[in-house]
Design a protein around this motif. Structure first.
Motif, PDB file in Angstrom:
ATOM      1  N   ALA A 112     -54.602  -0.869 -82.118  1.00  0.00           N
ATOM      2  CA  ALA A 112     -55.324  -0.296 -83.246  1.00  0.00           C
ATOM      3  C   ALA A 112     -55.733  -1.460 -84.136  1.00  0.00           C
ATOM      4  O   ALA A 112     -54.987  -2.436 -84.240  1.00  0.00           O
ATOM      5  CB  ALA A 112     -54.425   0.665 -84.011  1.00  0.00           C
ATOM      6  N   ALA A 113     -56.901  -1.370 -84.736  1.00  0.00           N
ATOM      7  CA  ALA A 113     -57.376  -2.487 -85.556  1.00  0.00           C
ATOM      8  C   ALA A 113     -58.193  -1.971 -86.727  1.00  0.00           C
ATOM      9  O   ALA A 113     -58.637  -0.824 -86.744  1.00  0.00           O
ATOM     10  CB  ALA A 113     -58.219  -3.433 -84.698  1.00  0.00           C
ATOM     11  N   GLY A 114     -58.372  -2.854 -87.711  1.00  0.00           N
ATOM     12  CA  GLY A 114     -59.255  -2.557 -88.831  1.00  0.00           C
ATOM     13  C   GLY A 114     -60.618  -3.179 -88.543  1.00  0.00           C
ATOM     14  O   GLY A 114     -60.698  -4.294 -88.028  1.00  0.00           O
ATOM     15  N   GLN A 187     -47.715  -6.758 -93.703  1.00  0.00           N
ATOM     16  CA  GLN A 187     -48.590  -6.301 -94.802  1.00  0.00           C
ATOM     17  C   GLN A 187     -50.044  -6.298 -94.316  1.00  0.00           C
ATOM     18  O   GLN A 187     -50.415  -7.085 -93.444  1.00  0.00           O
ATOM     19  CB  GLN A 187     -48.449  -7.219 -96.037  1.00  0.00           C
ATOM     20  N   PHE A 188     -50.827  -5.376 -94.873  1.00  0.00           N
ATOM     21  CA  PHE A 188     -52.262  -5.409 -94.582  1.00  0.00           C
ATOM     22  C   PHE A 188     -52.891  -6.592 -95.326  1.00  0.00           C
ATOM     23  O   PHE A 188     -52.226  -7.276 -96.111  1.00  0.00           O
ATOM     24  CB  PHE A 188     -52.913  -4.084 -94.997  1.00  0.00           C
ATOM     25  N   GLU A 189     -54.167  -6.811 -95.094  1.00  0.00           N
ATOM     26  CA  GLU A 189     -54.840  -7.987 -95.634  1.00  0.00           C
ATOM     27  C   GLU A 189     -55.288  -7.752 -97.076  1.00  0.00           C
ATOM     28  O   GLU A 189     -55.453  -6.618 -97.512  1.00  0.00           O
ATOM     29  CB  GLU A 189     -56.071  -8.312 -94.775  1.00  0.00           C
ATOM     30  N   THR A 190     -55.547  -8.837 -97.771  1.00  0.00           N
ATOM     31  CA  THR A 190     -56.171  -8.718 -99.090  1.00  0.00           C
ATOM     32  C   THR A 190     -57.691  -8.640 -98.893  1.00  0.00           C
ATOM     33  O   THR A 190     -58.217  -8.984 -97.823  1.00  0.00           O
ATOM     34  CB  THR A 190     -55.853  -9.920-100.005  1.00  0.00           C
ATOM     35  N   ALA A 204     -62.912  -7.638 -86.061  1.00  0.00           N
ATOM     36  CA  ALA A 204     -61.799  -6.698 -86.223  1.00  0.00           C
ATOM     37  C   ALA A 204     -60.541  -7.490 -86.531  1.00  0.00           C
ATOM     38  O   ALA A 204     -60.431  -8.671 -86.183  1.00  0.00           O
ATOM     39  CB  ALA A 204     -61.605  -5.886 -84.940  1.00  0.00           C
ATOM     40  N   VAL A 205     -59.596  -6.818 -87.193  1.00  0.00           N
ATOM     41  CA  VAL A 205     -58.349  -7.487 -87.555  1.00  0.00           C
ATOM     42  C   VAL A 205     -57.174  -6.606 -87.143  1.00  0.00           C
ATOM     43  O   VAL A 205     -57.242  -5.383 -87.262  1.00  0.00           O
ATOM     44  CB  VAL A 205     -58.336  -7.808 -89.075  1.00  0.00           C
ATOM     45  N   GLY A 206     -56.138  -7.242 -86.614  1.00  0.00           N
ATOM     46  CA  GLY A 206     -54.968  -6.467 -86.183  1.00  0.00           C
ATOM     47  C   GLY A 206     -53.739  -7.357 -86.079  1.00  0.00           C
ATOM     48  O   GLY A 206     -53.804  -8.574 -86.310  1.00  0.00           O
ATOM     49  N   MET A 207     -52.618  -6.719 -85.730  1.00  0.00           N
ATOM     50  CA  MET A 207     -51.313  -7.416 -85.784  1.00  0.00           C
ATOM     51  C   MET A 207     -50.656  -7.569 -84.410  1.00  0.00           C
ATOM     52  O   MET A 207     -49.431  -7.668 -84.328  1.00  0.00           O
ATOM     53  CB  MET A 207     -50.372  -6.650 -86.718  1.00  0.00           C
ATOM     54  N   SER A 208     -51.452  -7.577 -83.345  1.00  0.00           N
ATOM     55  CA  SER A 208     -50.828  -7.652 -82.013  1.00  0.00           C
ATOM     56  C   SER A 208     -51.736  -8.403 -81.043  1.00  0.00           C
ATOM     57  O   SER A 208     -52.619  -9.156 -81.445  1.00  0.00           O
ATOM     58  CB  SER A 208     -50.567  -6.230 -81.487  1.00  0.00           C
ATOM     59  N   MET A 229     -60.633   1.248 -83.599  1.00  0.00           N
ATOM     60  CA  MET A 229     -60.725   1.051 -85.050  1.00  0.00           C
ATOM     61  C   MET A 229     -60.153   2.278 -85.759  1.00  0.00           C
ATOM     62  O   MET A 229     -60.686   3.384 -85.609  1.00  0.00           O
ATOM     63  CB  MET A 229     -62.193   0.880 -85.495  1.00  0.00           C
ATOM     64  N   THR A 230     -59.067   2.066 -86.494  1.00  0.00           N
ATOM     65  CA  THR A 230     -58.465   3.198 -87.197  1.00  0.00           C
ATOM     66  C   THR A 230     -58.916   3.253 -88.655  1.00  0.00           C
ATOM     67  O   THR A 230     -58.689   4.245 -89.340  1.00  0.00           O
ATOM     68  CB  THR A 230     -56.929   3.108 -87.153  1.00  0.00           C
ATOM     69  N   ASN A 231     -59.515   2.171 -89.118  1.00  0.00           N
ATOM     70  CA  ASN A 231     -59.923   2.111 -90.536  1.00  0.00           C
ATOM     71  C   ASN A 231     -60.919   0.965 -90.723  1.00  0.00           C
ATOM     72  O   ASN A 231     -60.998   0.073 -89.884  1.00  0.00           O
ATOM     73  CB  ASN A 231     -58.684   1.848 -91.423  1.00  0.00           C
ATOM     74  N   MET A 232     -61.633   1.022 -91.835  1.00  0.00           N
ATOM     75  CA  MET A 232     -62.397  -0.152 -92.245  1.00  0.00           C
ATOM     76  C   MET A 232     -61.391  -1.101 -92.902  1.00  0.00           C
ATOM     77  O   MET A 232     -60.423  -0.659 -93.529  1.00  0.00           O
ATOM     78  CB  MET A 232     -63.499   0.228 -93.244  1.00  0.00           C
ATOM     79  N   ASN A 240     -56.898   4.126 -98.799  1.00  0.00           N
ATOM     80  CA  ASN A 240     -55.732   3.249 -98.889  1.00  0.00           C
ATOM     81  C   ASN A 240     -55.226   3.003 -97.473  1.00  0.00           C
ATOM     82  O   ASN A 240     -55.247   3.910 -96.640  1.00  0.00           O
ATOM     83  CB  ASN A 240     -54.623   3.903 -99.718  1.00  0.00           C
ATOM     84  N   LEU A 241     -54.762   1.808 -97.204  1.00  0.00           N
ATOM     85  CA  LEU A 241     -54.275   1.483 -95.866  1.00  0.00           C
ATOM     86  C   LEU A 241     -52.776   1.752 -95.766  1.00  0.00           C
ATOM     87  O   LEU A 241     -52.028   1.418 -96.666  1.00  0.00           O
ATOM     88  CB  LEU A 241     -54.551   0.012 -95.544  1.00  0.00           C
ATOM     89  N   SER A 242     -52.362   2.380 -94.680  1.00  0.00           N
ATOM     90  CA  SER A 242     -50.937   2.590 -94.417  1.00  0.00           C
ATOM     91  C   SER A 242     -50.753   2.771 -92.924  1.00  0.00           C
ATOM     92  O   SER A 242     -51.701   3.095 -92.208  1.00  0.00           O
ATOM     93  CB  SER A 242     -50.412   3.825 -95.151  1.00  0.00           C
ATOM     94  N   HIS A 245     -51.549   6.287 -91.950  1.00  0.00           N
ATOM     95  CA  HIS A 245     -52.990   6.506 -91.854  1.00  0.00           C
ATOM     96  C   HIS A 245     -53.511   5.989 -90.512  1.00  0.00           C
ATOM     97  O   HIS A 245     -54.345   6.625 -89.862  1.00  0.00           O
ATOM     98  CB  HIS A 245     -53.694   5.803 -93.020  1.00  0.00           C
ATOM     99  N   THR A 246     -53.006   4.814 -90.100  1.00  0.00           N
ATOM    100  CA  THR A 246     -53.409   4.242 -88.809  1.00  0.00           C
ATOM    101  C   THR A 246     -53.104   5.234 -87.689  1.00  0.00           C
ATOM    102  O   THR A 246     -53.956   5.536 -86.853  1.00  0.00           O
ATOM    103  CB  THR A 246     -52.647   2.916 -88.546  1.00  0.00           C
ATOM    104  N   LEU A 247     -51.876   5.766 -87.681  1.00  0.00           N
ATOM    105  CA  LEU A 247     -51.477   6.681 -86.610  1.00  0.00           C
ATOM    106  C   LEU A 247     -52.281   7.979 -86.665  1.00  0.00           C
ATOM    107  O   LEU A 247     -52.679   8.526 -85.632  1.00  0.00           O
ATOM    108  CB  LEU A 247     -49.974   6.989 -86.702  1.00  0.00           C
TER     109      LEU A 247
HETATM  110  N1  HPA Z   1     -55.326  -4.625 -90.535  1.00  0.00           N
HETATM  111  C1  HPA Z   1     -54.400  -5.082 -89.675  1.00  0.00           C
HETATM  112  N2  HPA Z   1     -53.937  -4.353 -88.660  1.00  0.00           N
HETATM  113  C2  HPA Z   1     -54.427  -3.124 -88.498  1.00  0.00           C
HETATM  114  C3  HPA Z   1     -55.390  -2.587 -89.365  1.00  0.00           C
HETATM  115  C4  HPA Z   1     -55.865  -3.390 -90.441  1.00  0.00           C
HETATM  116  O1  HPA Z   1     -56.720  -2.983 -91.250  1.00  0.00           O
HETATM  117  N3  HPA Z   1     -55.658  -1.328 -88.934  1.00  0.00           N
HETATM  118  C5  HPA Z   1     -54.878  -1.111 -87.827  1.00  0.00           C
HETATM  119  N4  HPA Z   1     -54.128  -2.198 -87.578  1.00  0.00           N
END
Ligand code: HPA
Length: 270
Positions: A112-114, A187-190, A204-208, A229-232, A240-242, A245-247
């Motif tokens: 999943a990524a932003g 943490q999500f990005e600033t 795209a940005v993600g943690m894996s 893409m689960t979110n912008m 708000n990112l959480s 919300h991703t799931l």
């Molecule tokens: N940032 C980082 N990882 C993510 C995001 C994001 O916005 N959405 C899903 N994984």
């Protein structure tokens, strides 16, 4: 081969003596639906396998599925350990090398990524054409020998990606291509970081994914990776990112994404 790796391989061979998987798959958030496409599936919990991660994050099952998708024999890792859990970037080394040892020559990574691209709304799919290893952490630190200097040009196999694009096109599903930037998280990005990442050329940005691609290239596996893409990304929408919300967003499109992935795997020639 390390003792831990040998033990994991032996356990998998004991449990599924006839399995000869050709394609390994890692299911990230939102991709769990693929499990339903695995026929004659044998389930092996990670807890029975030495060196496999024994604790994961919400949305992941923690088991290996050995079975078939179409005529392809597959080994599906349901759940991954992320570097943000305890800082270990080698967390998926034993699972990936065990599947390589069983015969997998191709690896399909999902995540999943932003999205950093306004044309990729939440729910969009993107095949990775390349990545940016922003933390500059490597699962190969501590290894020896000339092979550790892995060539990362074309890390994401062009042939596999072309197959994926052709299958998506045939099904009328838009599969974007782009650059995935790895952040350690959790943490999500600033907003400022996202602005910088756009200038870096990230889509795209993600943690894996990135540590796994490096391990797979070192092991000589071809890699296909697809982001959902689960979110912008931060600052690009009012949401708000959480993780919840991703799931939740991932759940909306998991059936379509998983069906597409199953059809891609059927056509992959490792
Ligand atoms: N940032 C980082 N990882 C993510 C995001 C994001 O916005 N959405 C899903 N994984």
């Amino acid at each position: 081969m390390s003792t831990v790796l040998r033990t994991a391989v032996e356990t998998l061979r004991d449990r599924a003596p006839r399995a000869k998987p050709q394609v390994a798959v890692v299911l990230g958030s939102g991709w769990g639906g693929l499990a339903a496409h695995v026929e004659d599936a044998l389930h092996v919990p990670y807890t029975e396998l030495d060196g496999f991660p024994h604790a994961g994050v919400a949305g992941h099952a923690g088991e290996v599925l050995l079975g078939r998708i179409g005529t392809r024999e597959v080994a599906v890792l349901c759940g991954r350990k992320h570097a943000y859990e305890d800082g270990d970037v080698k967390a998926m080394k034993v699972p990936l090398l065990a599947l390589r040892e069983l015969g997998c020559k191709a690896l399909v990574l999902t995540n999943a990524a932003g999205s950093l691209d306004a044309r990729m709304a939440p729910g969009s799919l993107m095949a990775l054409s390349d990545h940016i290893n922003l933390p500059q952490r490597s699962p190969l630190v501590g290894e020896s020998g000339p092979d550790r200097f892995v060539d990362m040009v074309d890390a994401y196999d062009r042939g596999l990606r072309e197959t994926a694009l052709a299958v998506a096109h045939r099904q009328g599903i838009e599969l974007h291509q782009g650059v995935y930037l790895w952040c350690l998280g959790p943490q999500f990005e600033t907003v400022a970081e996202i602005r910088m990442f756009k200038q870096f050329g990230a889509d795209a940005v993600g943690m894996s994914t990135v540590p796994e691609t490096i391990l797979a290239r070192r092991a000589g596996m071809k890699v296909l990776a697809i982001s959902l893409m689960t979110n912008m990304a931060a600052g690009m929408s009012e949401e708000n990112l959480s993780h919840a919300h991703t799931l939740e967003q991932a759940g909306r499109v998991t059936a379509t994404a998983s069906r597409l992935l199953a059809d891609i795997i059927k056509e992959i020639a490792p």
